[in-house]
Design an enzyme around this catalytic site. Structure first.
Site, PDB file in Angstrom:
ATOM      1  N   ASN A  95      73.393 123.278  63.006  1.00 41.93           N
ATOM      2  CA  ASN A  95      73.814 121.936  63.426  1.00 41.93           C
ATOM      3  C   ASN A  95      75.269 122.041  63.839  1.00 41.93           C
ATOM      4  O   ASN A  95      76.094 122.566  63.081  1.00 41.93           O
ATOM      5  CB  ASN A  95      73.726 120.930  62.276  1.00 41.93           C
ATOM      6  CG  ASN A  95      72.284 120.581  61.921  1.00 41.93           C
ATOM      7  OD1 ASN A  95      71.345 121.095  62.518  1.00 41.93           O
ATOM      8  ND2 ASN A  95      72.126 119.702  60.949  1.00 41.93           N
ATOM      9  N   TYR A 121      78.559 119.835  65.640  1.00 43.85           N
ATOM     10  CA  TYR A 121      79.168 118.652  66.256  1.00 43.85           C
ATOM     11  C   TYR A 121      80.606 118.920  66.683  1.00 43.85           C
ATOM     12  O   TYR A 121      81.014 118.555  67.765  1.00 43.85           O
ATOM     13  CB  TYR A 121      79.101 117.454  65.294  1.00 43.85           C
ATOM     14  CG  TYR A 121      77.676 116.983  65.060  1.00 43.85           C
ATOM     15  CD1 TYR A 121      77.077 116.074  65.927  1.00 43.85           C
ATOM     16  CD2 TYR A 121      76.919 117.473  64.007  1.00 43.85           C
ATOM     17  CE1 TYR A 121      75.757 115.668  65.742  1.00 43.85           C
ATOM     18  CE2 TYR A 121      75.597 117.069  63.818  1.00 43.85           C
ATOM     19  CZ  TYR A 121      75.031 116.164  64.686  1.00 43.85           C
ATOM     20  OH  TYR A 121      73.732 115.760  64.516  1.00 43.85           O
ATOM     21  N   ARG A 124      61.721 117.747  64.811  1.00 41.30           N
ATOM     22  CA  ARG A 124      62.235 118.066  63.482  1.00 41.30           C
ATOM     23  C   ARG A 124      62.352 116.755  62.713  1.00 41.30           C
ATOM     24  O   ARG A 124      63.129 115.872  63.098  1.00 41.30           O
ATOM     25  CB  ARG A 124      63.604 118.754  63.602  1.00 41.30           C
ATOM     26  CG  ARG A 124      64.230 119.008  62.266  1.00 41.30           C
ATOM     27  CD  ARG A 124      65.605 119.664  62.322  1.00 41.30           C
ATOM     28  NE  ARG A 124      66.119 119.658  60.972  1.00 41.30           N
ATOM     29  CZ  ARG A 124      67.356 119.302  60.620  1.00 41.30           C
ATOM     30  NH1 ARG A 124      68.249 118.996  61.537  1.00 41.30           N
ATOM     31  NH2 ARG A 124      67.710 119.290  59.359  1.00 41.30           N
ATOM     32  N   GLU A 150      70.527 120.501  65.377  1.00 37.53           N
ATOM     33  CA  GLU A 150      71.150 119.201  65.657  1.00 37.53           C
ATOM     34  C   GLU A 150      72.348 119.412  66.561  1.00 37.53           C
ATOM     35  O   GLU A 150      73.124 120.343  66.365  1.00 37.53           O
ATOM     36  CB  GLU A 150      71.675 118.499  64.388  1.00 37.53           C
ATOM     37  CG  GLU A 150      70.624 117.887  63.523  1.00 37.53           C
ATOM     38  CD  GLU A 150      71.231 117.150  62.322  1.00 37.53           C
ATOM     39  OE1 GLU A 150      72.370 116.626  62.416  1.00 37.53           O
ATOM     40  OE2 GLU A 150      70.557 117.118  61.278  1.00 37.53           O
ATOM     41  N   GLU A 174      72.053 121.057  55.961  1.00 37.77           N
ATOM     42  CA  GLU A 174      73.501 120.961  55.778  1.00 37.77           C
ATOM     43  C   GLU A 174      73.919 120.916  54.309  1.00 37.77           C
ATOM     44  O   GLU A 174      74.500 119.932  53.843  1.00 37.77           O
ATOM     45  CB  GLU A 174      74.043 119.723  56.501  1.00 37.77           C
ATOM     46  CG  GLU A 174      73.815 119.749  57.997  1.00 37.77           C
ATOM     47  CD  GLU A 174      74.604 118.676  58.741  1.00 37.77           C
ATOM     48  OE1 GLU A 174      75.121 117.751  58.079  1.00 37.77           O
ATOM     49  OE2 GLU A 174      74.710 118.775  59.967  1.00 37.77           O
ATOM     50  N   HIS A 208      66.580 116.601  53.158  1.00 41.97           N
ATOM     51  CA  HIS A 208      67.659 116.050  53.988  1.00 41.97           C
ATOM     52  C   HIS A 208      68.319 114.928  53.169  1.00 41.97           C
ATOM     53  O   HIS A 208      68.323 113.767  53.547  1.00 41.97           O
ATOM     54  CB  HIS A 208      67.090 115.549  55.318  1.00 41.97           C
ATOM     55  CG  HIS A 208      68.111 115.400  56.412  1.00 41.97           C
ATOM     56  ND1 HIS A 208      67.958 115.943  57.666  1.00 41.97           N
ATOM     57  CD2 HIS A 208      69.305 114.754  56.454  1.00 41.97           C
ATOM     58  CE1 HIS A 208      68.988 115.638  58.440  1.00 41.97           C
ATOM     59  NE2 HIS A 208      69.832 114.913  57.710  1.00 41.97           N
TER      60      HIS A 208
HETATM   61  C1  FCB Z   1      74.419 115.390  60.508  1.00 45.27           C
HETATM   62  C2  FCB Z   1      73.249 114.952  59.654  1.00 45.27           C
HETATM   63  C3  FCB Z   1      72.365 113.926  60.322  1.00 45.27           C
HETATM   64  C4  FCB Z   1      73.210 112.899  61.052  1.00 45.27           C
HETATM   65  C5  FCB Z   1      74.126 113.586  62.029  1.00 45.27           C
HETATM   66  C6  FCB Z   1      74.918 112.635  62.882  1.00 45.27           C
HETATM   67  O1  FCB Z   1      75.448 115.829  59.701  1.00 45.27           O
HETATM   68  O2  FCB Z   1      72.450 116.070  59.297  1.00 45.27           O
HETATM   69  O3  FCB Z   1      71.535 113.336  59.346  1.00 45.27           O
HETATM   70  O4  FCB Z   1      73.939 112.173  60.117  1.00 45.27           O
HETATM   71  O5  FCB Z   1      75.005 114.411  61.318  1.00 45.27           O
END
Ligand code: FCB
Length: 484
Positions: free
Chosen positions: A328, A330, A114, A388, A203, A158
């Protein structure tokens, strides 16, 4: 507590959103949702494995071949915006070393990549004739990937908007939808014969809030009043771009990538009061992007913010058939009621006993499970790719941590969540690690490193980390190991 807090007025939710980055940095978080352990650790044969990147974070060569200026070029030069005062003038030098990147992917048996396309390389001012030399870079990249047996997945946006469009109001100007559709058509015409998988936006929530409300990202605006317009124009532009891609070719697989974050109310004695605050946050962070695309509506809690930006028939444009949803993930967001703030909303603290990564984000795979379950149960179980997921080395200007057992541990836990969600019935088709190579992490410059591969910034030399070999074994067998 006599002040009425609901319905949330716009500023209320804005401040909650503005606090997101604080929430992300504030601590640790155990599960709010019961996540069953996976019964099997074996991913199916057709589950795809890959890694992700973004143009501005890796390419360098910012003046090459007629590239136009982007909002990030302007923003990164403002004193104090980038923690280590670095610029991505060279970054990973991927504009020149893309063939090495492709070889690294295939070396780890990661058969999917990607990457994002820099709009200012393709249309230097964001409109008009395509800059063939800039487009050619993505042609060469696609060819190099295919030569290595790696399938290209291109993100159209992006975050690196042509500055000329920003000068014209950027995402606050409704005209962006037509500009973006035009750009999407150019890409499909040039690359669609080889690139079949497209991710329209990356995002949109992060970009709307950090770029336009908190000023932490380009274009660096701190204008809460813009939020509704930016969100809606992102949704509208996305819809128009999907239409343009489909009009150009009928053999594309099209989706978009969302930064899904479960909004969790801070616990403790005031938990009951924090809950509506978290719900208000959720409506704008998650619902305001999921619903217009998948349901053709805005959630009730977002309507006041979207306000007059919404015009008749817009929702018929935002709702488009998609082939997949990119997720994505985290960490979750913790939210609390805060009567001292005009908004009544603030970043909340997660429970005290959960670990966080060196990036300051809570390690909480149950949040991923929760969002995947929400897609399954509330949005008709779309095909999902994790586009992600990953964690940073400890912040430093020094070299990468090559023996990155902490990353393997993080990935293992999140992949367990993916397995559990699949066992619950979720249609999850693949996983892209963020990121292939340590790169320029936006406002954190080079201090944050998410790569499976380290990079010497002086020489560009790439050094695989322990996690690279771990991902390779996983991609080859599909079998998720257990912690030692
Ligand atoms: C996400 C972004 C990517 C990178 C990661 C750590 O929010 O899409 O570009 O910054 O976090």
């Amino acid at each position: 507590m006599t002040t009425p807090i609901f319905p949330l007025h716009r500023r209320a939710v804005l401040a909650g959103l503005g606090a997101v980055s604080l929430a992300a940095a504030s601590g640790c978080a155990p599960a709010a949702v019961q996540m069953p352990a996976p019964k099997s650790r074996q991913f199916p044969k057709d589950f795809i494995w890959g890694a992700a990147s973004a143009a501005y974070q890796i390419e360098g060569a910012l003046d090459a071949d007629g590239r136009g200026e982007s909002v990030w070029d302007v923003f990164a030069h403002i004193d104090g915006k980038i923690v280590d005062h670095s610029l991505p003038a060279i970054a990973c030098d991927s504009y020149r070393r893309y063939a090495e990147d492709a070889a690294l992917l295939s070396g780890a048996s990661l058969k999917n990549y990607r990457f994002s396309i820099a709009w200012p390389r393709v249309q230097p001012t964001g409109a008009g004739a395509a800059n063939e030399k800039g487009l050619d870079y993505y042609s060469r990249l696609a060819d190099a990937l295919l030569a290595q047996g790696v399938t290209p997945w291109a993100t159209l946006f992006h975050w690196d908007l042509p500055q000329a469009l920003q000068a014209n109001g950027g995402w606050g100007n409704r005209d962006i939808a037509e500009r973006f559709a035009d750009y999407a058509g150019v890409i499909a015409a040039k690359l669609g014969d080889r690139v079949k998988n497209f991710i329209v936006l990356n995002e949109a929530a992060v970009h709307a809030v950090l770029g336009h409300v908190t000023g932490e990202h380009a274009p660096g605006l701190k204008d809460a009043g813009l939020l509704g317009r930016v969100i809606h124009h992102e949704n509208l532009a996305q819809g128009r771009a999907i239409q343009a891609l489909r009009a150009a070719r009928n053999d594309l697989r099209i989706g978009t990538t969302l930064a899904l974050m479960p909004a969790r109310a801070e616990g403790g004695v005031a938990a009951f009061a924090n809950r509506p605050a978290a719900e208000g946050f959720d409506a704008l962070w998650n619902g305001a992007f999921l619903d217009p695309l998948l349901r053709g509506a805005y959630p009730e809690g977002a309507l006041a913010t979207i306000g007059a930006a919404l015009q008749a028939d817009d929702l018929a444009i935002t709702k488009q058939p998609v082939d997949f949803i990119g997720v994505n993930y985290y960490s979750p967001a913790y939210i609390k009621l805060d009567l001292s703030s005009p908004s009544r909303i603030a970043a909340g603290a997660p429970p005290a006993d959960t670990p966080r990564d060196a990036f300051g984000r809570e390690i909480d795979p149950s949040g991923l499970y929760e969002m995947l379950e929400r897609l399954r149960t509330q949005y008709e179980n779309p095909l999902v790719y994790i586009t992600e997921n990953g964690c940073s080395d400890p912040f430093s200007n020094g070299p990468a941590v090559i023996e990155d057992g902490f990353r393997i541990d993080y990935l293992r836990k999140h992949l367990e969540a993916v397995r559990s969600a699949m066992e619950a019935g979720g249609r999850i088709g693949g996983y892209f690690h963020w990121s292939l190579i340590d790169n320029w992490e936006w406002a954190l410059g080079f201090t944050s490193k998410f790569g499976l591969v380290g990079m010497n910034r002086d020489t560009g030399l790439r050094t695989p980390k322990a996690s690279y070999a771990w991902m390779k074994a996983l991609a080859e067998s599909g079998l998720l190991d257990t912690a030692a």
